[in-house]
Design an enzyme around this catalytic site. Structure first.
Site, PDB file in Angstrom:
ATOM      1  N   CYS A 412      11.979  91.068  -0.408  1.00  0.00           N
ATOM      2  CA  CYS A 412      12.116  89.712   0.138  1.00  0.00           C
ATOM      3  C   CYS A 412      11.815  89.700   1.632  1.00  0.00           C
ATOM      4  CB  CYS A 412      13.463  89.112  -0.233  1.00  0.00           C
ATOM      5  SG  CYS A 412      13.359  87.320  -0.305  1.00  0.00           S
ATOM      6  N   HIS A 538      13.565  89.700  -6.003  1.00  0.00           N
ATOM      7  CA  HIS A 538      14.661  90.671  -5.907  1.00  0.00           C
ATOM      8  C   HIS A 538      14.757  91.496  -7.189  1.00  0.00           C
ATOM      9  CE1 HIS A 538      16.690  89.092  -2.236  1.00  0.00           C
ATOM     10  NE2 HIS A 538      15.995  88.016  -2.579  1.00  0.00           N
ATOM     11  N   GLU A 540      16.253  94.194  -7.661  1.00  0.00           N
ATOM     12  CA  GLU A 540      17.555  94.857  -7.797  1.00  0.00           C
ATOM     13  C   GLU A 540      18.497  94.123  -8.751  1.00  0.00           C
ATOM     14  OE1 GLU A 540      16.429  93.272  -5.144  1.00  0.00           O
ATOM     15  OE2 GLU A 540      18.008  92.275  -3.984  1.00  0.00           O
TER      16      GLU A 540
HETATM   17  N1  GLN Z   1      14.765  84.674   4.940  1.00  0.00           N
HETATM   18  C1  GLN Z   1      13.656  84.845   4.031  1.00  0.00           C
HETATM   19  C2  GLN Z   1      13.331  83.567   3.291  1.00  0.00           C
HETATM   20  O1  GLN Z   1      14.146  82.670   3.194  1.00  0.00           O
HETATM   21  C3  GLN Z   1      13.909  85.980   3.075  1.00  0.00           C
HETATM   22  C4  GLN Z   1      15.056  85.731   2.147  1.00  0.00           C
HETATM   23  C5  GLN Z   1      15.596  86.984   1.494  1.00  0.00           C
HETATM   24  O2  GLN Z   1      15.371  88.110   1.957  1.00  0.00           O
HETATM   25  N2  GLN Z   1      16.340  86.818   0.430  1.00  0.00           N
HETATM   26  O3  GLN Z   1      12.258  83.417   2.795  1.00  0.00           O
END
Ligand code: GLN
Length: 574
Positions: A412, A538, A540
């Protein structure tokens, strides 16, 4: 369907029947869902989530269908708006619910997906009741905690069984008995136990403190905690006692006597070296068996934990060790990266490798110390996150991994940082950034998603939950997954800016995974690097004991190789 109720007062000390029966589970169930309530006393953090997940695992391993639900007594609608320092990781389900991290344990143990219905907060309960009141659904009645709030809690508990697929619904209540805010939940449990009769039971988890001066475990706090529950009208059927030292038989007798429970229903929960031992410890203590007997279910099949034991064996008998740097800004609180830590452990077991995590604070990394902090690692993982704090350290870590050919896994924000680093240091766009960190950057290589621009509320408004992704044939990710059509869970507002896609591709950073409908870039990879993968989603959240995540599995595999024989840096070769 045959039903055999066991007389609760003549529970045999012998295991009842431990052989699989002919005809399957439905023969031994009444057909109605059984409800198990799990509360905690004495102190928080006793591991209610793990005990609930372990019991669920044991019931599932006997062939029953089980789901677990967490009721959280705070006012936030969900934990999505909570700072990780407050409450650890926010876990995201397939249907895009932002939930308590215990749901991660439920999924990792059971390997079945949870949903919004598996996590309910006081905020959500009140919101539903207030919305109904505004719609006039209470027909002019005064809306009160009892019965309206308690009815809404009961409706949410029973909503899971309405699907008709679960033999057991385990409901865990957050917090500690005696807290003002959990009173309506305990009252709802009291009512449901009364209504459901033989189809419900409650388990209370307590602590047996050890006094080193006298060398004794003390039962008094447990007695007080049960008294507290009794004063709210709930008689626990089973007590699970968390302890650092073995309990004596006499202690079990004493607790049984003072708390009105069967001696066999006093379960010792000893500290375990890993959470994955707890199902086996609970099996030894016959927690699942006592539960089945108390619910009047006879002739139940034996638990088959072969796969679980197999995982544990590999987890505990590694052939090698690998050092993984986990770079993030909440590293002081490991719970903030719970699912990542567990996914690394699953992948380690799969590779018969012990994964040693170096928790590296991104704010502490700079160009001068990066080689010292990250040198010698098998792989570097840059974690998800929000806001600008620690970003420059993450960029340094990524530069180090890219230039030194260290296996890199960005998740992310970690993926977005890999894009920013490439734009700055390979494409030469100094000041390239995400508009999250710098709204006026000349090079907005990561930009806010179009649909996000009109959103003003913070809660539940990100791109959340599972979306499909098409991987490029021959990419590192497609090789890891062994297929090109995947579905992964998301939680973000910003995206790779496709206006730069061609420039990145020509310079060697490829979009290796794309959403087939929206064309959002979900995976980036580097061409001239042994393993450099950044994912917008994600992975994970989907790693379980039964199915370790393929990207984590491959990351650990390449990290082991790199640690044994570090790839030569381009620079060094030159
Ligand atoms: N802050 C980033 C976004 O909103 C990444 C979010 C995250 O790592 N879950 O796109």
């Amino acid at each position: 369907m045959r039903v055999r109720h066991v007389d609760l007062h003549t529970l045999s000390l012998r295991p009842v029947i431990t052989k699989p029966i002919q005809g399957g589970i439905k023969d031994v169930m009444t057909g109605s869902t059984k409800y198990i309530f799990v509360t905690g006393g004495v102190t928080s953090s006793l591991g209610k989530g793990i005990v609930s997940a372990s019991l669920a695992k044991l019931l599932q391993a006997r062939g029953f269908t089980v789901t677990i639900q967490k009721l959280d007594p705070y006012i936030n609608i969900d934990p999505g708006t909570l700072n990780p320092y407050e409450h650890g990781e926010c876990y995201v389900t397939e249907d895009g619910a932002e939930t308590d991290l215990d749901l991660g344990h439920y999924e990792r143990f059971l390997d079945t997906p949870t949903s919004q219905a598996n996590n309910v907060t006081t905020g959500r309960i009140y919101q539903n009741v207030i919305n109904k009141e505004r719609r006039g659904e209470y027909l002019g009645k005064t809306v009160q905690v009892i019965p309206h709030i308690t009815d809404e809690i009961k409706r949410n508990i029973q909503a899971l069984s309405r699907k008709g697929i679960y033999d057991f619904v385990i409901t865990e209540v957050g917090g500690t008995v005696g807290d003002i805010e959990s009173l309506p939940y305990i009252e709802a449990i009291r009512q449901l136990k009364w209504e459901k009769g033989h189809d419900a039971l409650s388990i209370h988890l307590t602590l047996l403190p050890y006094l080193s001066t006298s060398g004794e475990l003390k039962t008094k706090p447990t007695q007080h905690s049960v008294k507290e529950l009794l004063s709210l009208g709930v008689q626990p059927d089973i007590l699970v006692c968390r302890t650092e030292h073995p309990m004596t038989r006499g202690m079990k007798d004493k607790i049984a006597l003072f708390c009105n429970v069967d001696q066999r229903a006093v379960i010792e929960s000893a500290d375990a070296s890993t959470i994955y031992d707890v199902p086996l410890l609970m099996q030894q203590e016959q927690l699942d068996q006592v539960v089945l007997e108390k619910l009047g279910i006879a002739n139940f099949p034996e638990a088959d934990l072969t796969r679980w034991r197999d995982f544990l064996y590999r987890f505990k008998n590694p052939k090698t060790t690998v050092q993984i740097g986990l770079v993030g800004k909440y590293v002081e609180l490991h719970d903030a990266y719970k699912s990542i830590k567990e996914a690394l452990d699953h992948a380690g077991a799969e590779n018969e490798t012990k994964v040693e995590i170096h928790w590296i604070h991104s704010e502490k990394i700079n160009a001068k110390n990066v080689a010292k902090l990250l040198g010698g690692l098998g792989g570097i993982l840059v974690a998800p996150g929000f806001g600008h704090r620690g970003i420059e350290g993450k960029l340094e870590a990524i530069r180090f991994a890219r230039e030194n050919k260290v296996p890199f896994f960005g998740i992310c924000l970690g993926m977005q940082c890999a894009v920013i680093e490439f734009a700055r240091n390979v494409l030469g766009h100094a000041g390239a950034n995400s508009t999250e960190m710098d709204a006026d950057t000349k090079w907005p290589v990561i930009d806010m998603m179009e649909e996000q621009k009109t959103k003003t509320d913070k809660g539940g408004t990100m791109r959340l939950g599972a979306y499909p992704c098409k991987l490029t044939e021959g990419s590192l990710s497609a090789a890891a997954y062994g297929k090109t059509a995947i579905k992964e869970r998301h939680r973000h507002r910003y995206e790779f800016n496709n206006a730069y896609a061609e420039e990145f591709r020509k310079a060697g950073m490829l979009a290796a995974g794309v959403n087939p409908q929206t064309k959002l870039v979900e995976v980036v990879e580097l061409k001239d690097h042994p393993w450099f993968v950044g994912v917008q989603y994600h992975p994970e959240y989907k790693s379980t004991v039964a199915r370790p995540h393929p990207l984590f599995k491959r990351f650990i595999e390449v990290a082991v190789k790199h640690q044994a024989a570090p790839a030569k840096a381009e620079k060094a070769k030159a």
